[in-house]
Design a protein around this motif. Structure first.
Motif, PDB file in Angstrom:
ATOM      1  N   ILE A 177       0.835  -1.206   0.000  1.00 25.76           N
ATOM      2  CA  ILE A 177       0.000   0.000   0.000  1.00 25.76           C
ATOM      3  C   ILE A 177       0.869   1.256   0.000  1.00 25.76           C
ATOM      4  CG2 ILE A 177      -1.680   1.318   1.336  1.00 25.76           C
ATOM      5  CD1 ILE A 177      -2.703  -1.402   2.408  1.00 25.76           C
ATOM      6  N   SER A 178       1.880   1.272   0.860  1.00 26.76           N
ATOM      7  CA  SER A 178       2.777   2.442   0.942  1.00 26.76           C
ATOM      8  C   SER A 178       3.499   2.666  -0.378  1.00 26.76           C
ATOM      9  CB  SER A 178       3.794   2.253   2.067  1.00 26.76           C
ATOM     10  OG  SER A 178       3.172   2.144   3.315  1.00 26.76           O
ATOM     11  N   SER A 179       3.953   1.571  -0.997  1.00 29.33           N
ATOM     12  CA  SER A 179       4.678   1.669  -2.266  1.00 29.33           C
ATOM     13  C   SER A 179       3.793   2.235  -3.371  1.00 29.33           C
ATOM     14  CB  SER A 179       5.201   0.283  -2.664  1.00 29.33           C
ATOM     15  OG  SER A 179       5.824   0.329  -3.931  1.00 29.33           O
ATOM     16  N   GLU A 180       2.548   1.764  -3.413  1.00 31.49           N
ATOM     17  CA  GLU A 180       1.624   2.220  -4.461  1.00 31.49           C
ATOM     18  C   GLU A 180       1.239   3.691  -4.264  1.00 31.49           C
ATOM     19  OE1 GLU A 180       0.381   0.636  -7.290  1.00 31.49           O
ATOM     20  OE2 GLU A 180       2.059  -0.674  -6.778  1.00 31.49           O
ATOM     21  N   ILE A 181       0.943   4.077  -3.024  1.00 29.06           N
ATOM     22  CA  ILE A 181       0.562   5.470  -2.770  1.00 29.06           C
ATOM     23  C   ILE A 181       1.748   6.403  -3.011  1.00 29.06           C
ATOM     24  CG2 ILE A 181      -0.235   7.101  -1.018  1.00 29.06           C
ATOM     25  CD1 ILE A 181      -1.825   4.858   0.251  1.00 29.06           C
ATOM     26  N   SER A 182       2.936   5.996  -2.573  1.00 30.50           N
ATOM     27  CA  SER A 182       4.135   6.816  -2.794  1.00 30.50           C
ATOM     28  C   SER A 182       4.392   7.005  -4.283  1.00 30.50           C
ATOM     29  CB  SER A 182       5.351   6.168  -2.126  1.00 30.50           C
ATOM     30  OG  SER A 182       5.227   6.175  -0.730  1.00 30.50           O
ATOM     31  N   SER A 183       4.225   5.930  -5.049  1.00 27.81           N
ATOM     32  CA  SER A 183       4.422   6.003  -6.496  1.00 27.81           C
ATOM     33  C   SER A 183       3.400   6.941  -7.130  1.00 27.81           C
ATOM     34  CB  SER A 183       4.316   4.602  -7.105  1.00 27.81           C
ATOM     35  OG  SER A 183       4.447   4.656  -8.502  1.00 27.81           O
ATOM     36  N   PHE A 184       2.154   6.848  -6.672  1.00 28.63           N
ATOM     37  CA  PHE A 184       1.085   7.698  -7.208  1.00 28.63           C
ATOM     38  C   PHE A 184       1.358   9.178  -6.907  1.00 28.63           C
ATOM     39  CE2 PHE A 184      -2.978   9.914  -6.539  1.00 28.63           C
ATOM     40  CZ  PHE A 184      -3.540   9.772  -7.804  1.00 28.63           C
ATOM     41  N   LEU A 185       1.883   9.447  -5.704  1.00 30.70           N
ATOM     42  CA  LEU A 185       2.147  10.827  -5.298  1.00 30.70           C
ATOM     43  C   LEU A 185       3.504  11.337  -5.773  1.00 30.70           C
ATOM     44  CD1 LEU A 185       0.795  10.695  -1.622  1.00 30.70           C
ATOM     45  CD2 LEU A 185      -0.326  11.705  -3.624  1.00 30.70           C
ATOM     46  N   GLY A 186       4.302  10.450  -6.374  1.00 32.02           N
ATOM     47  CA  GLY A 186       5.606  10.853  -6.880  1.00 32.02           C
ATOM     48  C   GLY A 186       6.699  10.887  -5.831  1.00 32.02           C
ATOM     49  N   PHE A 187       6.492  10.194  -4.702  1.00 29.01           N
ATOM     50  CA  PHE A 187       7.512  10.148  -3.656  1.00 29.01           C
ATOM     51  C   PHE A 187       8.557   9.087  -4.005  1.00 29.01           C
ATOM     52  CE2 PHE A 187       4.051  11.363  -0.353  1.00 29.01           C
ATOM     53  CZ  PHE A 187       4.075  12.673  -0.816  1.00 29.01           C
ATOM     54  N   LYS A 188       9.815   9.435  -3.858  1.00 30.64           N
ATOM     55  CA  LYS A 188      10.882   8.462  -4.074  1.00 30.64           C
ATOM     56  C   LYS A 188      11.047   7.592  -2.830  1.00 30.64           C
ATOM     57  CE  LYS A 188      13.521  11.270  -7.354  1.00 30.64           C
ATOM     58  NZ  LYS A 188      14.832  11.907  -7.656  1.00 30.64           N
ATOM     59  N   PRO A 189      11.466   6.334  -3.003  1.00 32.53           N
ATOM     60  CA  PRO A 189      11.640   5.443  -1.849  1.00 32.53           C
ATOM     61  C   PRO A 189      12.664   5.987  -0.851  1.00 32.53           C
ATOM     62  CG  PRO A 189      11.680   4.204  -3.902  1.00 32.53           C
ATOM     63  CD  PRO A 189      11.734   5.656  -4.277  1.00 32.53           C
ATOM     64  N   LEU A 214      11.946  11.438   3.028  1.00 30.18           N
ATOM     65  CA  LEU A 214      11.131  11.822   4.182  1.00 30.18           C
ATOM     66  C   LEU A 214       9.622  11.741   3.912  1.00 30.18           C
ATOM     67  CD1 LEU A 214      13.121  14.799   5.785  1.00 30.18           C
ATOM     68  CD2 LEU A 214      12.738  12.510   6.722  1.00 30.18           C
ATOM     69  N   PRO A 215       9.146  12.204   2.742  1.00 29.78           N
ATOM     70  CA  PRO A 215       7.693  12.077   2.495  1.00 29.78           C
ATOM     71  C   PRO A 215       7.211  10.633   2.481  1.00 29.78           C
ATOM     72  CG  PRO A 215       8.663  13.683   1.011  1.00 29.78           C
ATOM     73  CD  PRO A 215       9.803  13.002   1.696  1.00 29.78           C
ATOM     74  N   SER A 216       7.976   9.742   1.852  1.00 26.09           N
ATOM     75  CA  SER A 216       7.549   8.336   1.782  1.00 26.09           C
ATOM     76  C   SER A 216       7.626   7.668   3.154  1.00 26.09           C
ATOM     77  CB  SER A 216       8.394   7.559   0.774  1.00 26.09           C
ATOM     78  OG  SER A 216       9.746   7.460   1.200  1.00 26.09           O
ATOM     79  N   LEU A 217       8.631   8.017   3.951  1.00 21.97           N
ATOM     80  CA  LEU A 217       8.746   7.457   5.295  1.00 21.97           C
ATOM     81  C   LEU A 217       7.636   7.978   6.202  1.00 21.97           C
ATOM     82  CD1 LEU A 217      12.631   7.627   5.805  1.00 21.97           C
ATOM     83  CD2 LEU A 217      11.248   5.606   5.301  1.00 21.97           C
ATOM     84  N   PHE A 218       7.298   9.255   6.051  1.00 18.98           N
ATOM     85  CA  PHE A 218       6.196   9.826   6.824  1.00 18.98           C
ATOM     86  C   PHE A 218       4.880   9.132   6.472  1.00 18.98           C
ATOM     87  CE2 PHE A 218       2.743  12.992   7.219  1.00 18.98           C
ATOM     88  CZ  PHE A 218       2.798  13.197   8.588  1.00 18.98           C
ATOM     89  N   LEU A 219       4.680   8.899   5.189  1.00 19.55           N
ATOM     90  CA  LEU A 219       3.483   8.182   4.742  1.00 19.55           C
ATOM     91  C   LEU A 219       3.426   6.792   5.366  1.00 19.55           C
ATOM     92  CD1 LEU A 219       0.990   7.942   2.877  1.00 19.55           C
ATOM     93  CD2 LEU A 219       2.552   7.112   1.095  1.00 19.55           C
TER      94      LEU A 219
END
Length: 243
Positions: free
Chosen positions: A27-39, A42-47
Motif C-alpha cells: 500500500i505504501s509503495s503504491e501510494i508513494s508512487s502515485f504521489l511521486g515520492f521516491k523510496p 522523508l515524504p515516503s517514510l512519513f506516509l
C-alpha cells in the motif's frame, strides 16, 4: 479455559497483524508512487508511519475487544515479567506462543493467496543477511529497544492514544531501517515464523535462535531495565501482588 481463550484471541489478532503489516508495504509503495515520492525519502517514510499508525491503532483496538489479545510474543514476554497481565502464567504462555505462531502462518498464507502475482516479490518475510551470531545479537538488541520504547511510551508517554501509536510506529520504522541489513528485521517472532513457514524455512536452528530465543532475551531485559528505571519498590510490590 482462560488460557485457551487468550490463545485463540492471540491467534486471530496475530493473523490479522501479519496480513495487515505485510500489506502495508504494498500500500505504501503504491501510494508513494502515485504521489511521486521516491523510496526512503522523508515524504515516503512519513506516509509509511501514518499508514502503520492506522493499522496498529485498529489492531490494538481489536485486541482490546478480544480481551487483551497480543500479536507479538516478545511483547507478551515483557508484559509477563513486569506483571502487567495478572492472568498470565508460564503455562498460559506455553499455549499462547504456539497460537501466535499459528496466527502468523495463517496471516502470511492468507495474504499470499489474495495478493496479485507481481507483488509477491515484496512478500518474502525477514531473513538473515549476516552471520548467525551477528544476526542473533542484532535481532535481540532491536527487540530490546522496541519493547523498552513501547513500555515507556505506553506507561509514561502522552495520554492521547493515537499519539502513542504514532510514536510507537515511528520507533518501529527507525529500528526497522537500522536492522534492515542484518535480519530484515522482524522484531516479532510470530511474524518471522509465519513467513518462514510459507517458504519452508521454519524447521531450522536459525529461525529459533535468531527470531525467537534472542528476541525473548531482549524482551526480558527490556522489562528489567524498565523496572529498574521507572518502577518504585511500592509499585513493584503492587504488581507482584496482582500477579
Amino acid at each position: 479455559m482462560g488460557a485457551i481463550k487468550s490463545a485463540m484471541g492471540d491467534a486471530i489478532l496475530t493473523s490479522v497483524w501479519v496480513f495487515s503489516l505485510s500489506s502495508q508495504r504494498i500500500i505504501s509503495s503504491e501510494i508513494s508512487s502515485f504521489l511521486g515520492f521516491k523510496p526512503f525519502t522523508l515524504p515516503s517514510l512519513f506516509l509509511s508511519t501514518i499508514i502503520n499508525s492506522i493499522i496498529v491503532f485498529t489492531i490494538t483496538s481489536i485486541g482490546r475487544l478480544l480481551g487483551g489479545a497480543s500479536f507479538n510474543p516478545s511483547s507478551t514476554v515483557s508484559s509477563y515479567f513486569l506483571g502487567l497481565r495478572p492472568d498470565s502464567s508460564l503455562s498460559s504462555l506455553a499455549i499462547r506462543f504456539p497460537a501466535q505462531a499459528l496466527g502468523g502462518a495463517l496471516g502470511a498464507k492468507g495474504l499470499l493467496s489474495v495478493v496479485p502475482p507481481q507483488y509477491k516479490i515484496l512478500l518474502k518475510g525477514p531473513y538473515l543477511k549476516v552471520d548467525l551470531h551477528t544476526g542473533a545479537f542484532a535481532e535481540g538488541a532491536l527487540v530490546f529497544a522496541l519493547n523498552l520504547a513501547i513500555l515507556i511510551i505506553v506507561m509514561k508517554g502522552p495520554k492521547n492514544a493515537f499519539l502513542k501509536v504514532y510514536m510507537i510506529s515511528l520507533t518501529t520504522l527507525t529500528l526497522a531501517i537500522c536492522g534492515s541489513g542484518y535480519t530484515g528485521p522482524s522484531m516479532n517472532p510470530a511474524n518471522a515464523f509465519g513467513w518462514a513457514y510459507m517458504y519452508n524455512r521454519h524447521m531450522n536452528w536459525e529461525l529459533f535462535y535468531v527470531y525467537w530465543i534472542c528476541p525473548f532475551i531482549g524482551a526480558f531485559f527490556a522489562a528489567l531495565v524498565y523496572k529498574a528505571l521507572f518502577m518504585s519498590p511500592p509499585e513493584m510490590m503492587k504488581k507482584q501482588k496482582k500477579a
